[in-house]
Design a protein around this motif. Sequence first.
Motif, PDB file in Angstrom:
ATOM      1  N   VAL A  51      15.775 -18.468  -4.336  1.00 53.25           N
ATOM      2  CA  VAL A  51      16.544 -17.334  -4.830  1.00 53.25           C
ATOM      3  C   VAL A  51      16.056 -17.018  -6.238  1.00 53.25           C
ATOM      4  O   VAL A  51      15.892 -17.913  -7.059  1.00 53.25           O
ATOM      5  CB  VAL A  51      18.054 -17.672  -4.852  1.00 53.25           C
ATOM      6  CG1 VAL A  51      18.855 -16.509  -5.402  1.00 53.25           C
ATOM      7  CG2 VAL A  51      18.528 -18.040  -3.448  1.00 53.25           C
ATOM      8  N   TYR A  52      15.816 -15.729  -6.499  1.00 48.49           N
ATOM      9  CA  TYR A  52      15.325 -15.384  -7.824  1.00 48.49           C
ATOM     10  C   TYR A  52      16.389 -14.683  -8.646  1.00 48.49           C
ATOM     11  O   TYR A  52      17.313 -14.078  -8.122  1.00 48.49           O
ATOM     12  CB  TYR A  52      14.046 -14.561  -7.750  1.00 48.49           C
ATOM     13  CG  TYR A  52      14.194 -13.105  -7.367  1.00 48.49           C
ATOM     14  CD1 TYR A  52      14.421 -12.131  -8.332  1.00 48.49           C
ATOM     15  CD2 TYR A  52      14.056 -12.707  -6.050  1.00 48.49           C
ATOM     16  CE1 TYR A  52      14.525 -10.801  -7.993  1.00 48.49           C
ATOM     17  CE2 TYR A  52      14.155 -11.377  -5.695  1.00 48.49           C
ATOM     18  CZ  TYR A  52      14.390 -10.426  -6.675  1.00 48.49           C
ATOM     19  OH  TYR A  52      14.494  -9.111  -6.329  1.00 48.49           O
ATOM     20  N   ASN A  53      16.207 -14.797  -9.943  1.00 44.30           N
ATOM     21  CA  ASN A  53      17.105 -14.171 -10.897  1.00 44.30           C
ATOM     22  C   ASN A  53      16.629 -12.750 -11.158  1.00 44.30           C
ATOM     23  O   ASN A  53      15.621 -12.545 -11.810  1.00 44.30           O
ATOM     24  CB  ASN A  53      17.119 -14.963 -12.203  1.00 44.30           C
ATOM     25  CG  ASN A  53      17.946 -14.285 -13.275  1.00 44.30           C
ATOM     26  OD1 ASN A  53      18.608 -13.288 -13.024  1.00 44.30           O
ATOM     27  ND2 ASN A  53      17.906 -14.817 -14.470  1.00 44.30           N
ATOM     28  N   PHE A  82      18.053 -20.945 -10.840  1.00 40.29           N
ATOM     29  CA  PHE A  82      17.118 -20.115 -10.086  1.00 40.29           C
ATOM     30  C   PHE A  82      15.739 -20.765 -10.055  1.00 40.29           C
ATOM     31  O   PHE A  82      15.296 -21.342 -11.035  1.00 40.29           O
ATOM     32  CB  PHE A  82      17.007 -18.727 -10.712  1.00 40.29           C
ATOM     33  CG  PHE A  82      18.266 -17.922 -10.605  1.00 40.29           C
ATOM     34  CD1 PHE A  82      18.659 -17.380  -9.395  1.00 40.29           C
ATOM     35  CD2 PHE A  82      19.056 -17.707 -11.716  1.00 40.29           C
ATOM     36  CE1 PHE A  82      19.821 -16.639  -9.287  1.00 40.29           C
ATOM     37  CE2 PHE A  82      20.222 -16.955 -11.630  1.00 40.29           C
ATOM     38  CZ  PHE A  82      20.604 -16.427 -10.407  1.00 40.29           C
ATOM     39  N   SER A  83      15.048 -20.618  -8.927  1.00 40.66           N
ATOM     40  CA  SER A  83      13.704 -21.177  -8.821  1.00 40.66           C
ATOM     41  C   SER A  83      12.626 -20.136  -9.111  1.00 40.66           C
ATOM     42  O   SER A  83      11.450 -20.466  -9.189  1.00 40.66           O
ATOM     43  CB  SER A  83      13.485 -21.792  -7.436  1.00 40.66           C
ATOM     44  OG  SER A  83      13.648 -20.821  -6.426  1.00 40.66           O
ATOM     45  N   ILE A  84      13.039 -18.866  -9.261  1.00 40.45           N
ATOM     46  CA  ILE A  84      12.140 -17.778  -9.649  1.00 40.45           C
ATOM     47  C   ILE A  84      12.928 -16.888 -10.609  1.00 40.45           C
ATOM     48  O   ILE A  84      14.114 -16.629 -10.391  1.00 40.45           O
ATOM     49  CB  ILE A  84      11.696 -16.929  -8.434  1.00 40.45           C
ATOM     50  CG1 ILE A  84      10.993 -17.788  -7.371  1.00 40.45           C
ATOM     51  CG2 ILE A  84      10.786 -15.781  -8.879  1.00 40.45           C
ATOM     52  CD1 ILE A  84      10.758 -17.049  -6.059  1.00 40.45           C
ATOM     53  N   ASP A 140       5.338 -24.969 -14.120  1.00 48.92           N
ATOM     54  CA  ASP A 140       5.243 -24.827 -12.674  1.00 48.92           C
ATOM     55  C   ASP A 140       6.564 -25.189 -12.000  1.00 48.92           C
ATOM     56  O   ASP A 140       6.629 -25.324 -10.787  1.00 48.92           O
ATOM     57  CB  ASP A 140       4.074 -25.632 -12.103  1.00 48.92           C
ATOM     58  CG  ASP A 140       4.151 -27.106 -12.459  1.00 48.92           C
ATOM     59  OD1 ASP A 140       5.175 -27.555 -13.021  1.00 48.92           O
ATOM     60  OD2 ASP A 140       3.181 -27.826 -12.156  1.00 48.92           O
ATOM     61  N   GLU A 141       7.625 -25.306 -12.809  1.00 51.23           N
ATOM     62  CA  GLU A 141       8.952 -25.625 -12.273  1.00 51.23           C
ATOM     63  C   GLU A 141       9.674 -24.387 -11.759  1.00 51.23           C
ATOM     64  O   GLU A 141      10.411 -24.452 -10.781  1.00 51.23           O
ATOM     65  CB  GLU A 141       9.819 -26.267 -13.366  1.00 51.23           C
ATOM     66  CG  GLU A 141       9.241 -27.526 -13.964  1.00 51.23           C
ATOM     67  CD  GLU A 141       9.808 -27.790 -15.342  1.00 51.23           C
ATOM     68  OE1 GLU A 141      10.950 -27.394 -15.626  1.00 51.23           O
ATOM     69  OE2 GLU A 141       9.091 -28.396 -16.152  1.00 51.23           O
ATOM     70  N   VAL A 142       9.506 -23.259 -12.451  1.00 49.09           N
ATOM     71  CA  VAL A 142      10.187 -22.021 -12.098  1.00 49.09           C
ATOM     72  C   VAL A 142       9.145 -20.921 -11.998  1.00 49.09           C
ATOM     73  O   VAL A 142       8.321 -20.752 -12.898  1.00 49.09           O
ATOM     74  CB  VAL A 142      11.250 -21.650 -13.163  1.00 49.09           C
ATOM     75  CG1 VAL A 142      11.916 -20.318 -12.830  1.00 49.09           C
ATOM     76  CG2 VAL A 142      12.293 -22.749 -13.288  1.00 49.09           C
ATOM     77  N   GLY A 143       9.174 -20.175 -10.897  1.00 47.95           N
ATOM     78  CA  GLY A 143       8.220 -19.092 -10.703  1.00 47.95           C
ATOM     79  C   GLY A 143       8.561 -17.884 -11.556  1.00 47.95           C
ATOM     80  O   GLY A 143       9.724 -17.643 -11.879  1.00 47.95           O
ATOM     81  N   LEU A 144       7.550 -17.108 -11.909  1.00 44.54           N
ATOM     82  CA  LEU A 144       7.731 -15.892 -12.685  1.00 44.54           C
ATOM     83  C   LEU A 144       7.293 -14.697 -11.848  1.00 44.54           C
ATOM     84  O   LEU A 144       6.173 -14.659 -11.332  1.00 44.54           O
ATOM     85  CB  LEU A 144       6.910 -15.938 -13.978  1.00 44.54           C
ATOM     86  CG  LEU A 144       6.940 -14.674 -14.841  1.00 44.54           C
ATOM     87  CD1 LEU A 144       8.349 -14.388 -15.363  1.00 44.54           C
ATOM     88  CD2 LEU A 144       5.955 -14.794 -15.995  1.00 44.54           C
ATOM     89  N   ALA A 145       8.187 -13.727 -11.691  1.00 41.28           N
ATOM     90  CA  ALA A 145       7.874 -12.450 -11.054  1.00 41.28           C
ATOM     91  C   ALA A 145       7.975 -11.377 -12.124  1.00 41.28           C
ATOM     92  O   ALA A 145       8.808 -11.470 -13.027  1.00 41.28           O
ATOM     93  CB  ALA A 145       8.856 -12.173  -9.920  1.00 41.28           C
TER      94      ALA A 145
END
Length: 174
Positions: A51-53, A82-84, A140-145
């Motif tokens: 789930v992304y923020n 959040f993971s992203i 590399d813990e949380v993805g960036l969009a």
Amino acid sequence: VMSRIRRLGSFKPWGTAVSAIDMALWDIAGKAAGVPVYKLLGGKVRDRVRVYNGAVRFPLEGHSPQDYADNMAKMKASPEGFSIIKQGIAFHGDMARSVPDFFYGESLEGVRFGTGGPMTERGFKHMLACIEAMKDVLGDEVGLALDCGPGFTVPDAIRLAKAVEPLNVMWLED
């Protein structure tokens, strides 16, 4: 039913209503068949979903790379876990208006996304520095969009995609 609805109303601002109708119709079909909707859609695929923020936001203090890094640190520490995290850059938000000589063109006042055009070398490098600062915080813990917003030229969008490829950005939007 959905084919007829989508033909006329599947984009903003009606997309949300269309999605609600779509889910309701799947729910009715699942109840009629006596099975959960995921079985109608082909069966279970995974146990967890990332789930992304996109909406839990903290105001940016400015538009420097450090401001973006600080903002990411706050979002990364938020209790939702959040993971992203999706962040607006360039023409999505005030970066293009706030950074002098960010792009060739003029900002339209009073229009939320009235800015756009080819980016200057200075603007492009500033944007990349902000992206790198955010990735340094997220690791590399949380993805960036990245939500780039309307206004990008095709050459700048391609240049951005190539430049951030080594950073493993999740996606580029708009």
